[in-house]
Design a protein around this motif. Structure first.
Motif, PDB file in Angstrom:
ATOM      1  N   LEU A   1      71.640  29.563  21.518  1.00 59.28           N
ATOM      2  CA  LEU A   1      70.387  28.807  21.489  1.00 59.28           C
ATOM      3  C   LEU A   1      70.108  28.238  20.100  1.00 59.28           C
ATOM      4  N   GLN A   2      70.381  29.049  19.066  1.00 62.11           N
ATOM      5  CA  GLN A   2      70.129  28.593  17.698  1.00 62.11           C
ATOM      6  C   GLN A   2      71.035  27.432  17.299  1.00 62.11           C
ATOM      7  N   SER A   3      72.259  27.402  17.868  1.00 59.66           N
ATOM      8  CA  SER A   3      73.190  26.335  17.481  1.00 59.66           C
ATOM      9  C   SER A   3      72.990  25.073  18.319  1.00 59.66           C
ATOM     10  N   THR A   4      72.211  25.166  19.397  1.00 63.03           N
ATOM     11  CA  THR A   4      72.030  23.989  20.250  1.00 63.03           C
ATOM     12  C   THR A   4      70.540  23.626  20.409  1.00 63.03           C
ATOM     13  N   ILE A   5      69.890  24.267  21.375  1.00 61.32           N
ATOM     14  CA  ILE A   5      68.558  23.829  21.793  1.00 61.32           C
ATOM     15  C   ILE A   5      67.507  23.889  20.683  1.00 61.32           C
ATOM     16  N   PHE A   6      67.521  24.949  19.861  1.00 60.82           N
ATOM     17  CA  PHE A   6      66.482  25.067  18.830  1.00 60.82           C
ATOM     18  C   PHE A   6      66.529  23.932  17.812  1.00 60.82           C
ATOM     19  N   HIS A   7      67.703  23.298  17.654  1.00 59.93           N
ATOM     20  CA  HIS A   7      67.784  22.184  16.710  1.00 59.93           C
ATOM     21  C   HIS A   7      66.990  20.969  17.192  1.00 59.93           C
ATOM     22  N   TYR A   8      66.760  20.882  18.514  1.00 64.10           N
ATOM     23  CA  TYR A   8      65.945  19.771  19.018  1.00 64.10           C
ATOM     24  C   TYR A   8      64.467  20.008  18.731  1.00 64.10           C
TER      25      TYR A   8
ATOM     26  N   SER B   1      64.020  23.439   9.959  1.00 66.26           N
ATOM     27  CA  SER B   1      64.277  24.887  10.014  1.00 66.26           C
ATOM     28  C   SER B   1      64.249  25.389  11.449  1.00 66.26           C
ATOM     29  N   ILE B   2      65.202  26.266  11.755  1.00 67.05           N
ATOM     30  CA  ILE B   2      65.246  26.859  13.091  1.00 67.05           C
ATOM     31  C   ILE B   2      64.927  28.353  12.986  1.00 67.05           C
ATOM     32  N   PRO B   3      64.481  28.979  14.078  1.00 67.59           N
ATOM     33  CA  PRO B   3      64.162  30.410  14.005  1.00 67.59           C
ATOM     34  C   PRO B   3      65.428  31.262  13.989  1.00 67.59           C
ATOM     35  N   ASP B   4      65.265  32.536  13.674  1.00 70.41           N
ATOM     36  CA  ASP B   4      66.397  33.465  13.690  1.00 70.41           C
ATOM     37  C   ASP B   4      66.144  34.500  14.798  1.00 70.41           C
ATOM     38  N   LEU B   5      66.524  34.118  16.019  1.00 74.16           N
ATOM     39  CA  LEU B   5      66.315  35.010  17.171  1.00 74.16           C
ATOM     40  C   LEU B   5      67.108  36.296  17.018  1.00 74.16           C
ATOM     41  N   VAL B   6      68.319  36.169  16.446  1.00 79.42           N
ATOM     42  CA  VAL B   6      69.182  37.346  16.263  1.00 79.42           C
ATOM     43  C   VAL B   6      68.425  38.380  15.431  1.00 79.42           C
ATOM     44  N   LEU B   7      67.799  37.911  14.359  1.00 81.21           N
ATOM     45  CA  LEU B   7      67.055  38.810  13.476  1.00 81.21           C
ATOM     46  C   LEU B   7      65.892  39.468  14.221  1.00 81.21           C
ATOM     47  N   ILE B   8      65.206  38.680  15.046  1.00 85.47           N
ATOM     48  CA  ILE B   8      64.067  39.226  15.800  1.00 85.47           C
ATOM     49  C   ILE B   8      64.530  40.404  16.670  1.00 85.47           C
ATOM     50  N   PHE B   9      65.682  40.237  17.332  1.00 85.84           N
ATOM     51  CA  PHE B   9      66.172  41.323  18.184  1.00 85.84           C
ATOM     52  C   PHE B   9      66.628  42.529  17.363  1.00 85.84           C
ATOM     53  N   VAL B  10      67.202  42.272  16.190  1.00 83.32           N
ATOM     54  CA  VAL B  10      67.602  43.385  15.310  1.00 83.32           C
ATOM     55  C   VAL B  10      66.360  44.171  14.885  1.00 83.32           C
ATOM     56  N   VAL B  11      65.322  43.446  14.477  1.00 81.07           N
ATOM     57  CA  VAL B  11      64.081  44.097  14.024  1.00 81.07           C
ATOM     58  C   VAL B  11      63.473  44.926  15.164  1.00 81.07           C
ATOM     59  N   PHE B  12      63.399  44.346  16.364  1.00 80.89           N
ATOM     60  CA  PHE B  12      62.786  45.068  17.488  1.00 80.89           C
ATOM     61  C   PHE B  12      63.614  46.296  17.874  1.00 80.89           C
ATOM     62  N   HIS B  13      64.939  46.155  17.825  1.00 78.39           N
ATOM     63  CA  HIS B  13      65.789  47.302  18.158  1.00 78.39           C
ATOM     64  C   HIS B  13      65.550  48.435  17.166  1.00 78.39           C
ATOM     65  N   ALA B  14      65.436  48.058  15.873  1.00 84.64           N
ATOM     66  CA  ALA B  14      65.195  49.072  14.844  1.00 84.64           C
ATOM     67  C   ALA B  14      63.821  49.708  15.016  1.00 84.64           C
ATOM     68  N   VAL B  15      62.823  48.893  15.361  1.00 80.42           N
ATOM     69  CA  VAL B  15      61.461  49.402  15.537  1.00 80.42           C
ATOM     70  C   VAL B  15      61.409  50.424  16.688  1.00 80.42           C
ATOM     71  N   PHE B  16      62.135  50.137  17.763  1.00 80.38           N
ATOM     72  CA  PHE B  16      62.085  51.037  18.915  1.00 80.38           C
ATOM     73  C   PHE B  16      63.066  52.200  18.841  1.00 80.38           C
ATOM     74  N   ARG B  17      64.200  52.005  18.145  1.00 82.54           N
ATOM     75  CA  ARG B  17      65.243  53.031  18.201  1.00 82.54           C
ATOM     76  C   ARG B  17      65.544  53.723  16.875  1.00 82.54           C
ATOM     77  N   GLY B  18      64.878  53.354  15.805  1.00 87.59           N
ATOM     78  CA  GLY B  18      65.076  54.068  14.549  1.00 87.59           C
ATOM     79  C   GLY B  18      66.111  53.431  13.636  1.00 87.59           C
ATOM     80  N   GLU B  19      66.269  54.034  12.420  1.00 87.30           N
ATOM     81  CA  GLU B  19      67.051  53.347  11.390  1.00 87.30           C
ATOM     82  C   GLU B  19      68.550  53.322  11.674  1.00 87.30           C
ATOM     83  N   ARG B  20      69.104  54.407  12.263  1.00 88.20           N
ATOM     84  CA  ARG B  20      70.559  54.427  12.463  1.00 88.20           C
ATOM     85  C   ARG B  20      70.998  53.375  13.474  1.00 88.20           C
ATOM     86  N   ARG B  21      70.354  53.372  14.625  1.00 87.01           N
ATOM     87  CA  ARG B  21      70.707  52.382  15.654  1.00 87.01           C
ATOM     88  C   ARG B  21      70.348  50.976  15.187  1.00 87.01           C
ATOM     89  N   GLY B  22      69.247  50.882  14.445  1.00 91.09           N
ATOM     90  CA  GLY B  22      68.837  49.581  13.909  1.00 91.09           C
ATOM     91  C   GLY B  22      69.895  49.023  12.958  1.00 91.09           C
TER      92      GLY B  22
END
Lengths: 286, 165
Positions: B16-23, B29-50
């Motif tokens: 999505l970041q390499s295609t649709i978000f550029h439109y 500037s485009i968003p960083d969806l990958v980062l959002i999912f990393v942050v949420f995973h860390a928030v819910f599952r702790g530092e090691r899994r994050g």
């Protein structure tokens, strides 16, 4: 401390950090070829990105069908007017071309016009997934004879260079990328040599290393000098929008507005038969 | 299934970041969806899994980009670690948690990438700051809806299905 050394977690992180620094170092400079893993990743994405590009193309076609007839008629009128103007310009330029060729023959100049190059058209199917790198992915790759280092242009001007090639796609580093530098001269004076570097922004480039005595002015057209051996001579890069004096006072720098609208770029042309000329005395800018 | 979806999220995000978000970019500037999912995973599952998830997502992004491979591994890994460390003190039911952690994560990730690029000799100027601010704004707009979706479908639904709650 010893407890930390016994932790598997600690060793895992250490391996990841050291590994990351090694690969960063190894991949900081342009490589001859990308790894199989990277090719596999591109192989997965390319068909999907091609698909999105096709859908977008069809969507545009449907949009054209339903758009207002008057809008289309206005557009046709506007294009016809531009066509007439371009035909007149073309006629004048042909005269200049004939004259230039005669003079070139007279002076035994080597021909370096763009019309001697083979161009491969390509569509942009994807762009960089982050804001740090300015790259685009095109829908032709090794199967179409694309190789790393080939210059990429657009009818408006210089686009960039092929930085890596997969089977059916190739990555183009745009001149707006922070890692890119292009040797340039001013079209008007033909004297001022400089280097244009990307800033990461799609509407401004920076021209450095301009001697303080240069007659550089706003709206001067900047073209490739052919000295960097990466690009043919004479391709439009952009126009000077602002000139600044460096703090040392010996050099000037300038902001250059790119000739190509990188945010709207959809199709590009790859020069497939460009071979940099051997360095000659007359090209050293003396 | 849980791990399959976890792996699919960054793959889909990069697409999505390499295609649709550029439109729909904000000032380029485009968003960083990958980062959002990393942050949420860390928030819910702790530092090691994050951290591990950050390293995995960063590696995928680096392999796609093919330049300075390792920059995103370290940046997203560290962001996952810091966000995971901070998660013990917050109520995850609060939507603000999602928004604030994404903004903080964007700044941490950008700072690490900038430091690593400069250490490798890349010249950065003020344009980078604007680019990060626009990305932060875009991430902030997406953080709320994605947090709600993530909370109900990934955390609540899939965790229970995997018996890991």
């Amino acid at each position: 401390m010893f407890k930390l050394l016994k932790s598997k977690w600690f060793w895992l992180i250490l391996v990841v950090v050291i590994g990351a620094f090694i690969t960063m170092n190894q991949t900081s400079l342009p490589r001859e070829d990308i790894t199989l893993l990277e090719k596999a990743v591109h192989g997965i994405y390319t068909p999907l990105q091609n698909g999105i590009n096709d859908i977008r193309g069809h969507w545009g076609y449907i949009g054209d069908l339903v758009s207002d007839k008057r809008t289309l008629q206005n557009r046709i009128n506007e294009l016809e007017k531009r066509n007439i103007q371009m035909a007149i310009d073309n006629q004048a330029l042909r005269e200049y071309e004939a004259q230039a060729k005669r003079l070139q023959e007279l002076l035994e100049f080597k021909e370096d016009n763009l019309d001697i190059y083979d161009l491969q058209a390509a569509a942009i199917i994807a762009r960089s997934p982050n804001n740090w790198n300015k790259t685009v992915l095109i829908n032709v790759g090794a199967n179409a004879g694309i190789q790393r280092g080939m210059p990429v242009i657009h009818p408006d001007g210089l686009v960039g260079r092929i930085s890596s090639v997969s089977q059916n796609s190739a990555q183009v580093s745009l001149i707006t990328d922070r890692e890119m530098a292009v040797g340039v001269i001013l079209q008007r004076s033909r004297e001022t040599n400089g280097i244009v570097e990307g800033t990461g922004s799609s509407d401004v480039l920076r021209m450095n290393n301009i001697p303080y005595y240069s007659s550089i002015e706003e709206n001067d057209r900047v073209i490739t000098s052919g000295l960097s051996a990466n690009y043919p001579k004479g391709i439009v890069v952009g126009t000077v929008s602002k000139v600044n004096r460096e703090p040392s006072g010996l050099l000037l720098s300038a902001e250059v507005k790119p000739a190509v609208d990188f945010d709207r770029l959809e199709e590009v042309l790859v020069i497939t038969n460009y071979h940099p000329p051997p360095v000659e005395d007359e090209e050293t800018g003396e | 299934m849980y791990y399959f979806i976890l792996a699919l999220l960054p793959v889909l995000s990069i697409f999505l970041q390499s295609t649709i978000f550029h439109y729909f970019s904000i000032k380029g500037s485009i968003p960083d969806l990958v980062l959002i999912f990393v942050v949420f995973h860390a928030v819910f599952r702790g530092e090691r899994r994050g951290t591990l998830y950050g390293v995995f997502c960063g590696l995928l992004e680096d392999l796609y980009i093919g330049r300075f491979i390792g920059v995103n591994v370290l940046a997203k890994g560290l962001t996952g670690y810091i966000m995971g460390k901070a998660q013990g003190n917050v109520f995850k039911e609060n939507l603000w948690v999602g928004i604030i952690t994404v903004v903080a994560g964007t700044f941490i990730n950008s700072l690490v990438v900038a430091v690593l690029l400069m250490a490798n000799g890349t010249v950065l100027d003020l344009e980078v700051v604007y680019s990060v601010l626009y990305q932060c704004l875009y991430n902030l707009l997406l953080a709320g809806p994605i947090y709600i979706w993530y909370y109900y479908y990934i955390y609540d639904g899939l965790m229970r299905a995997a018996g890991e709650n």
